[in-house]
Design a protein around this motif. Structure first.
Motif, PDB file in Angstrom:
ATOM      1  N   GLN A 105       7.513   6.603   0.112  1.00  0.00           N
ATOM      2  CA  GLN A 105       7.371   7.099   1.479  1.00  0.00           C
ATOM      3  C   GLN A 105       6.605   6.091   2.334  1.00  0.00           C
ATOM      4  OE1 GLN A 105       8.801  10.193   2.365  1.00  0.00           O
ATOM      5  NE2 GLN A 105       9.648   9.934   0.304  1.00  0.00           N
ATOM      6  N   ASP A 106       6.887   6.089   3.626  1.00  0.00           N
ATOM      7  CA  ASP A 106       6.240   5.187   4.569  1.00  0.00           C
ATOM      8  C   ASP A 106       5.064   5.906   5.234  1.00  0.00           C
ATOM      9  OD1 ASP A 106       5.498   3.245   6.300  1.00  0.00           O
ATOM     10  OD2 ASP A 106       7.339   3.272   7.505  1.00  0.00           O
ATOM     11  N   PHE A 107       3.858   5.641   4.731  1.00  0.00           N
ATOM     12  CA  PHE A 107       2.655   6.270   5.285  1.00  0.00           C
ATOM     13  C   PHE A 107       2.005   5.418   6.375  1.00  0.00           C
ATOM     14  CE2 PHE A 107       3.026   8.272   1.101  1.00  0.00           C
ATOM     15  CZ  PHE A 107       2.812   9.601   1.415  1.00  0.00           C
ATOM     16  N   SER A 108       2.572   4.262   6.686  1.00  0.00           N
ATOM     17  CA  SER A 108       1.965   3.390   7.686  1.00  0.00           C
ATOM     18  C   SER A 108       2.023   3.981   9.093  1.00  0.00           C
ATOM     19  CB  SER A 108       2.656   2.021   7.683  1.00  0.00           C
ATOM     20  OG  SER A 108       4.034   2.148   7.995  1.00  0.00           O
ATOM     21  N   LYS A 109       2.922   4.958   9.306  1.00  0.00           N
ATOM     22  CA  LYS A 109       3.032   5.600  10.621  1.00  0.00           C
ATOM     23  C   LYS A 109       2.116   6.813  10.752  1.00  0.00           C
ATOM     24  CE  LYS A 109       6.425   2.850  11.884  1.00  0.00           C
ATOM     25  NZ  LYS A 109       6.516   2.073  10.631  1.00  0.00           N
ATOM     26  N   ALA A 120       0.822  -1.214   0.000  1.00  0.00           N
ATOM     27  CA  ALA A 120       0.000   0.000   0.000  1.00  0.00           C
ATOM     28  C   ALA A 120       0.853   1.260   0.000  1.00  0.00           C
ATOM     29  CB  ALA A 120      -0.922  -0.017   1.220  1.00  0.00           C
ATOM     30  N   ASN A 121       2.044   1.223   0.604  1.00  0.00           N
ATOM     31  CA  ASN A 121       2.901   2.409   0.662  1.00  0.00           C
ATOM     32  C   ASN A 121       3.378   2.837  -0.720  1.00  0.00           C
ATOM     33  OD1 ASN A 121       3.292   3.261   3.502  1.00  0.00           O
ATOM     34  ND2 ASN A 121       3.971   1.143   3.764  1.00  0.00           N
ATOM     35  N   LEU A 134      10.406   5.086   2.845  1.00  0.00           N
ATOM     36  CA  LEU A 134      10.041   3.687   3.031  1.00  0.00           C
ATOM     37  C   LEU A 134      11.271   2.792   2.992  1.00  0.00           C
ATOM     38  CD1 LEU A 134       7.762   1.603   3.320  1.00  0.00           C
ATOM     39  CD2 LEU A 134       7.609   1.551   0.811  1.00  0.00           C
ATOM     40  N   TYR A 135      12.227   3.113   2.110  1.00  0.00           N
ATOM     41  CA  TYR A 135      13.452   2.322   1.974  1.00  0.00           C
ATOM     42  C   TYR A 135      14.662   3.243   2.105  1.00  0.00           C
ATOM     43  CZ  TYR A 135      10.100  -0.824  -0.314  1.00  0.00           C
ATOM     44  OH  TYR A 135       9.013  -1.612  -0.608  1.00  0.00           O
ATOM     45  N   THR A 136      15.720   2.703   2.637  1.00  0.00           N
ATOM     46  CA  THR A 136      16.984   3.444   2.726  1.00  0.00           C
ATOM     47  C   THR A 136      18.021   2.923   1.740  1.00  0.00           C
ATOM     48  OG1 THR A 136      17.734   1.952   4.488  1.00  0.00           O
ATOM     49  CG2 THR A 136      16.616   3.995   5.156  1.00  0.00           C
TER      50      THR A 136
END
Length: 531
Positions: A431-435, A319-320, A495-497
């Motif tokens: 991007q990490d939208f889960s937070k 989903a991200n 989301l990833y580094t």
């Protein structure tokens, strides 16, 4: 196929095949006295209606489904003597649908009403009885059977994208045009290994036993409509389904008329899995390849299309990833104050809490209203499908060595009214939208029996941080009753580094495929991070 007479051929002679006819009804005394059989309750007029529907309304595949749905197979409950070995391995119960009721009838009544022979009937229901001598003649040797299973299990596979929650099937990578094409490759492999190839029928049966399918994960036909056509669901259920389908289509057409300088109306979808490298070399059939994803957002007013392209070494399909693409698209159109987004109801892609939090964050921070709307399952044809169709035509009979070549094809796939826009993204884009826990839940209800997320037909994200929903497109907007966790928006982190690691076996296969690739492309596959 239509039950009409035709000129057939038997060996070297032509013979006339008679048309299908409804034969005489069953007059057996046992059927008339039986309390379980209802042969006498069905008059000739009803039999005629069933016969005309069977041969006039259904195609050949649907007839098989129709017959299977009206036949119940069960174990033999009583054998007359234990001394005599019976060939009968199962009991068959036959039914005919009359005025919405399933009436059990004898097999003769069933076959004579539909105008089919017992041989076809037993074959279609999967209980064709054969003599022990014939079974012995067609028995397959263990070595040949094991080689066939090994051949099928070693072929690279992908899970269903559109039906992964309702299907456990595994799909072969989109390299084979048909079962015949796959069988021809199997025979070539057998010849190379000195194995006697099995017949096309045994090959097809084993293919089904292993729960495999060719790569057609996007459902071409609606399950509900097909089930109604075959007589397996009630008319009321199908009519309700059609009402929802028509409502969604009418709503989408109405939204297209609303598009103007302040309201953007778009549809979005993920193209079927692309593979890299894509060549005609037979070595690719047995090697795992790199998955490439193309997510398309289509402006239904201006006909502009934006494609987000990445491969599995840069990101996945959670989903991200999709939320990152959608939010980026909205941010690149700052002149609009309202956005209406149409999509199918794929849970992890378009209808989930991660995407809802991302859109709510965008709406509150940018002071823009965003509305998500979903088409009815089984009827999700959209304008963005035309983009994928054009790209597929351009890729036909064309070799692709690295994912960047897909980007070149997409950019040049259309010239009018303007070329497709392409964003070839890497891991740093997502991007990490889960937070972002602004919203606690998007389920309309809270108790057992209440509507669930899958019942949502529209969700609206308002600039004040509130959210509303519809269970039918014709309903009025209703506020979500679930309380928000907090009204303040949090910043999102990458989301990833670093690039994503692919499986060690896939990296090994890609290295082995370099011998069919020009040397200029070898560095790309050498640089892939892997386990």
């Amino acid at each position: 196929m239509r039950g009409q007479s035709y000129l057939g051929r038997k060996k070297n002679e032509f013979i006339n095949k008679e048309e299908r006819k409804m034969e005489g009804r069953c007059l057996a005394e046992s059927c008339q006295k039986s309390s379980k059989l209802h042969c006498t309750e069905i008059d000739e007029g009803k039999r005629e209606e069933i016969f005309k529907y069977f041969w006039g309304k259904l195609d050949w595949k649907e007839r098989k489904i129709y017959v299977k749905s009206l036949a119940e197979v069960s174990d033999v409950k009583r054998r007359r003597t234990e001394a005599v070995q019976s060939r009968r391995s199962a009991s068959l119960c036959c039914f005919l649908c009359v005025d919405g009721r399933r009436l059990r009838v004898c097999q003769r009544m069933f076959l004579s009403t539909l105008g089919i022979k017992q041989w076809s009937f037993l074959k279609w229901v999967g209980r064709r009885e054969e003599s022990p001598e014939k079974t012995a003649r067609v028995r397959v040797r263990t070595e040949e059977r094991d080689f066939l299973k090994s051949f099928l299990l070693d072929l690279p596979k992908v899970p269903s994208h559109y039906c992964r929650s309702s299907s456990s099937k595994m799909y072969l990578e989109p390299l084979f045009r048909s079962i015949n094409h796959l069988h021809s490759q199997y025979k070539q492999t057998c010849a190379a290994n000195g194995i006697q190839p099995l017949s096309r029928q045994v090959f097809s049966n084993t293919f089904k036993e292993l729960n495999l399918s060719l790569f057609h994960p996007k459902k071409d036909q609606c399950d509900t409509c097909c089930a109604f056509k075959a007589g397996n669901i009630e008319a009321a259920v199908w009519e309700e389904h059609c009402v929802k389908k028509d409502e969604a289509r009418a709503e989408k057409e109405s939204d297209k008329q609303l598009a103007n300088n302040t309201t953007l109306v778009a549809c979005m979808d993920l193209q079927g899995l692309l593979l890299c490298p894509k060549l005609q070399a037979s070595a690719l059939y047995f090697k795992m390849k790199l998955g490439v994803h193309n997510f398309t957002i289509y402006n239904m007013a201006s006909h502009e299309a934006t494609n987000y392209l990445w491969h599995e070494g840069e990101g996945g399909v959670s989903a991200n990833e999709f939320a990152s693409c959608i939010v980026d698209y909205l941010e690149t159109h700052p002149t609009y104050t309202e956005f209406i987004l149409w999509s199918d109801g794929c849970g992890y892609q378009n209808r989930n809490l991660v995407l809802s939090n991302a859109l709510l964050k965008f709406a509150t921070e940018r002071k823009k209203q965003v509305t998500q709307k979903y088409l009815q399952r089984g009827h999700t044809q959209m304008e963005c499908d035309s983009v994928h169709s054009v790209i597929d035509r351009k890729l036909r009979n064309r070799d692709v060595h690295v994912p960047a070549e897909y980007a070149a094809v997409i950019r040049g796939a259309r010239s009018s009214p303007k070329p497709y826009e392409l964003k070839y993204v890497d891991y740093s884009f997502f991007q990490d939208f889960s937070k972002v826990n602004i919203c606690k839940s998007i389920r309309p209800g809270s108790k057992v029996g209440d509507p669930t997320v899958h019942d949502l037909r529209a969700v609206r994200y308002n600039v004040d941080g509130s959210m509303e929903f519809k269970l039918l497109h014709s309903d009025n907007w209703q506020p979500f009753t679930s309380p928000s966790l907090r009204k303040t928006c949090v910043s999102v982190a990458p989301l990833y580094t670093s690039p994503q690691k692919i499986k060690a076996l896939k990296f090994k296969h890609l290295q082995e495929l370099k011998h069919v690739l020009p040397k200029d492309f070898h560095p790309f596959y050498d640089a892939l991070d892997h386990e």
